[in-house]
Motif scaffolding. Structure first.
Motif, short mmCIF file in Angstrom:
data_model
loop_
_atom_site.label_atom_id
_atom_site.label_comp_id
_atom_site.label_asym_id
_atom_site.label_seq_id
_atom_site.Cartn_x
_atom_site.Cartn_y
_atom_site.Cartn_z
N GLN A 350 -3.05 3.79 -1.42
CA GLN A 350 -1.96 2.84 -1.68
C GLN A 350 -0.63 3.60 -1.75
OE1 GLN A 350 -2.83 0.39 -5.12
NE2 GLN A 350 -4.96 0.05 -4.45
N GLY A 351 0.32 3.13 -0.98
CA GLY A 351 1.61 3.83 -0.89
C GLY A 351 1.59 4.96 0.13
N ASN A 384 0.58 -7.27 2.14
CA ASN A 384 1.86 -6.62 1.82
C ASN A 384 2.36 -7.03 0.43
OD1 ASN A 384 2.08 -5.10 4.14
ND2 ASN A 384 3.16 -6.69 5.29
N LYS A 385 2.07 -8.28 0.06
CA LYS A 385 2.49 -8.73 -1.27
C LYS A 385 1.69 -8.02 -2.36
CE LYS A 385 3.04 -12.92 -4.07
NZ LYS A 385 2.86 -14.40 -4.10
N GLN A 386 0.39 -7.81 -2.11
CA GLN A 386 -0.48 -7.22 -3.12
C GLN A 386 -0.27 -5.71 -3.26
OE1 GLN A 386 -4.64 -8.03 -2.51
NE2 GLN A 386 -5.29 -6.85 -4.30
N PHE A 387 -0.09 -5.01 -2.12
CA PHE A 387 -0.04 -3.54 -2.17
C PHE A 387 1.33 -2.95 -1.84
CE2 PHE A 387 -4.47 -4.68 -1.07
CZ PHE A 387 -5.14 -4.04 -2.12
N GLY A 388 2.25 -3.79 -1.38
CA GLY A 388 3.55 -3.27 -1.00
C GLY A 388 4.45 -2.98 -2.19
N LYS A 389 5.45 -2.18 -1.93
CA LYS A 389 6.45 -1.86 -2.93
C LYS A 389 7.71 -1.43 -2.20
CE LYS A 389 4.36 2.73 -3.54
NZ LYS A 389 3.72 3.66 -4.51
N PRO A 390 8.82 -1.28 -2.89
CA PRO A 390 10.06 -0.90 -2.20
C PRO A 390 9.87 0.36 -1.34
CG PRO A 390 10.53 -1.54 -4.44
CD PRO A 390 9.05 -1.52 -4.33
N TYR A 392 7.77 0.65 1.10
CA TYR A 392 6.40 0.79 1.61
C TYR A 392 5.77 -0.59 1.87
CZ TYR A 392 1.30 1.44 1.56
OH TYR A 392 -0.04 1.42 1.87
N GLU A 393 5.31 -0.78 3.09
CA GLU A 393 4.50 -1.94 3.46
C GLU A 393 3.24 -1.43 4.13
OE1 GLU A 393 6.69 -4.64 5.93
OE2 GLU A 393 7.35 -5.83 4.21
#
Length: 746
Positions: A350-351, A384-390, A392-393
């Motif tokens: 993740q990330g 993308n909603k569950q594992f994404g962050k600023p 990072y998609e």
């Protein structure tokens, strides 16, 4: 001298002069090549649904501008053909050309590109391509059955008629430029599967090859097609039929066996089907890529700085890549679900891990396309909603056309390519990826690739290139959890092992390129067609029942007039008639002769100059009953073991064998196979015992018969018998010599 000795030995057999004629009255005219082409030497005419050209309207709207489609596989196959072999292309254009412009366009394309365009009427195109090809053949060949009108579509006879009409139009264009004695014709893919019939009807000895670029389904799937036999017979009008993998070829051979009763043979590594005296070769050779084209695209990618841009975009990330056409068989959503599962089960990614999915727009009107797009979009949004962050998609979804050079750049930055197609013909994406990761040989690149690189592949076991990539991690795409673990294994693997796998793949891909493929196909065409001009060929049959009968050059067919004249002149005649298949139809349920047959036999045998015999494998009891009205008719039962000259005479035994104790050994063996083989039975005769499996499953029956033959030969090794296999039978009969004491009269 040998022929004279044969004549002296058979002095009482009349030799009737033959006249060469066609084998059937409904034969097609075979055109010999009296009008020679102005172009000397062998040529290759490549026929496909579309020409390897790009076309666009000129800016002033006056005429068209054409250029080669560098991505076309057909264009690249020229590299494997001899340098002095001219190549012509026959196919349609991807644009609609106004009828008043078609003659000018045709002349221009033939002169500048050696291309012969086929202009199909709009009403034919819709039903031929979007209809029969895309709604019937393409789904069926990818294992989708038309269970409902919304799922694959019901069979539409008008679409099949349009398909046949389009194939005929292609054949007319081929004939316009064809020199039958010097040219090879190489037909490509499922759009033109009945084209060989139209060409073969005109030219019996034309050298025709066909290559299927899609999968060929199992017989259980293919047999649902209402025009299954028509297509099989059309393909068998080719001299060589090619497939990507043995699985596809095996399915085709199984269909020929189950639906046409044809069995293949393998000789010195080559597979062939005997079809009316012709040997139709079966070629198994996966297509390759064009190394030079891929490397040139890689150079362009470097010059456009696309690689640097992507490298900066994904810096510090591990990129997994998918490149697929947007259709229901590519398994794109299965790949997204596997990525989601990998991120859940291995949080360390993740990330870090990014799946870039390029979805090429569908060519033509796809089935369930809107549902697929909605499903993919929903999965991308959720992951993308569950594992994404600023910054990072985990999913980068590209649903637009991507240029070849941009695609090469994505290959270069990817640590692993993932192919999860649930069914696909070949799929060259892994090959392209391997070459891009190798770098551009002999050139300094902006990518900074210095020497061999490493690459990893996770590929579906249901695609054509899978058997060739022994270093790839093969997966069942339907098993999302196993696919996720394979993706994790691929990106976590030791660097040295990645490089070793890459080197192994690169050696194969670089040596088995498109030139190797086309060169090999041409060599097999030459080998398969070597006897074309030595044999005597006759075209018989109507429609898709048309076939070419190929016979020995010494063959002569007796004309009816010659037979009648010889009959009238002769004073003593011996006439031997086989029963099943001659006097009576082979597949007739009623086995006893009709009143008309009895009448004809009585008339023949009533002539004092005639001695007429029915020769049969059947027992004397059946023959005695059936032919009781025939007083002068001779009968040979059980293949001549028993003989009766006339109705009032006794049966003679024409063998010195009287010991049949071996039957007690053979029958239990046959009974065990009968119990295990549904549809088989044992026929007990006075002199022989026969195991029949004509009503059993053809494949299983053939396998059982082969095993039984070995079993019986072992059990009866010391007995005076012969164990033989025939058409749907295994027979055990005495080995002793049969004598006919009264036949000296002939």
């Amino acid at each position: 001298m040998g022929r004279e000795r044969d004549r002296r030995r058979m002095s009482r057999v009349m030799t009737v002069p033959g006249s060469i004629c066609e084998l059937d009255d409904d034969q097609a005219v075979s055109v010999s090549s009296d009008n020679q082409s102005s172009l000397a030497g062998d040529r290759m005419i490549v026929v496909a649904n579309q020409l390897p050209l790009k076309a666009k309207r000129r800016p002033d709207n006056k005429g068209w501008s054409f250029s080669w489609n560098e991505d076309s596989l057909l264009l690249r196959l020229k590299d494997g053909l001899p340098e002095d072999m001219e190549v012509l292309f026959v196919g349609s254009l991807s644009v609609d050309v106004d009828p008043i412009e078609q003659d000018d366009v045709s002349s221009y394309l033939l002169d500048k590109f050696r291309c012969v365009p086929t202009f199909l009427p709009p009403n034919i195109v819709e039903k031929y391509y979007e209809g029969f090809c895309k709604r019937h053949l393409w789904p069926l060949f990818h294992y989708m059955l038309p269970f409902s009108p919304d799922h694959g579509g019901r069979f539409d006879r008008s679409m099949w008629e349009a398909y046949v009409s389009a194939n005929k139009m292609f054949s007319q264009k081929v004939v316009e430029v064809l020199n039958p004695e010097d040219d090879f014709v190489w037909i490509h893919d499922y759009h033109l599967m009945v084209l060989p019939t139209f060409l073969r009807r005109r030219f019996n000895r034309l050298r025709i090859g066909f290559f299927l670029h899609s999968p060929f389904p199992s017989s259980e799937i293919y047999r649902t097609l209402p025009v299954r036999e028509e297509i099989l017979k059309a393909l068998l009008c080719s001299d060589l039929v090619g497939f990507h993998t043995f699985d596809y070829a095996r399915h085709f051979l199984s269909c020929c066996s189950r639906m046409l009763g044809l069995e293949y043979q393998s000789k010195r590594g080559y597979i062939g089907l005997e079809y009316y005296g012709r040997t139709v070769g079966i070629k198994i050779m996966p297509v390759g890529i064009h190394m030079g084209h891929i490397e040139s695209m890689k150079k362009i990618s470097d010059k456009e700085l696309k690689f640097k841009e992507l490298k900066q975009q994904f810096e510090g990330k591990t990129v997994l890549l998918g490149v697929d056409d947007l259709d229901i068989f590519k398994g794109i959503n299965l790949k997204l679900l596997a990525m989601e599962h990998m991120l859940k089960q291995h949080p360390s990614w993740q990330g870090q891990a990014v799946l870039v999915q390029i979805a090429n727009p569908m060519r033509g009107k796809g089935i369930d396309l809107e549902e697929i797009q909605a499903e993919i979009q929903e999965s991308c949004k959720r992951i993308n909603k569950q594992f994404g962050k600023p910054g990072y998609e985990p999913i980068v979804y590209i649903d637009r056309s991507v240029s070849s050079s941009e695609r090469m750049a994505y290959y270069s930055v990817a640590e692993c390519v993932v192919v999860t197609a649930v069914r696909d013909g070949m799929n060259l994406t892994p090959y392209e990826y391997i070459v891009c990761r190798q770098g551009v040989s002999g050139a300094e690149t902006d990518s900074g690739v210095g020497g061999p690189d490493k690459s990893m592949l996770v590929v579906s076991e249901f695609i054509g290139c899978s058997p060739s990539l022994s270093g790839a991690i093969r997966i069942n795409p339907w098993n999302v959890e196993a696919t996720a673990e394979a993706m994790n294994e691929a990106v976590s693997m030791a660097e040295q092992e990645k490089q070793l796998r890459h080197e192994k793949h690169y050696r194969y891909v670089s040596t088995h390129d498109v030139a190797y493929w086309s060169r090999s196909f041409l060599q097999d065409m030459e080998r398969t067609c070597a006897d074309h001009f030595r044999k005597r060929c006759y075209g018989i049959g109507l429609g898709f029942g048309f076939r070419v009968v190929s016979l020995d050059p010494n063959f002569r067919k007796l004309s009816i007039d010659d037979i009648v004249n010889a009959y009238i002149k002769s004073k003593s005649r011996a006439i031997f008639l086989d029963y099943d298949g001659t006097v009576m139809p082979q597949n007739s349920i009623i086995k006893s002769p009709s009143a008309n047959v009895i009448s004809i036999l009585n008339k023949l045998s009533g002539d004092p100059n005639n001695t007429v015999f029915i020769v049969s494998g059947r027992g004397r009891e059946s023959l005695t009953k059936w032919f009781s009205p025939c007083r002068k008719l001779g009968l040979a039962a059980e293949h001549g073991y028993f003989l009766r000259w006339e109705r009032e005479q006794k049966w003679e035994v024409c063998s010195q064998t009287s010991d049949f104790g071996w039957m007690q050994l053979a029958e239990p063996v046959m009974q065990s196979y009968t119990d295990a083989t549904d549809g088989s039975c044992i026929e007990r005769k006075e002199s022989a015992i026969v195991w029949q499996y004509s009503d059993a499953d053809s494949g299983f029956g053939f396998s059982q018969a082969k095993e039984m033959l070995d079993h019986l030969e072992s059990v009866l090794a010391n007995e005076p018998v012969a164990v033989k296999s025939g058409q749907h039978i295994v027979e055990v009969k005495p080995q002793a010599r049969i004598t006919y004491p009264n036949f000296h009269m002939f």
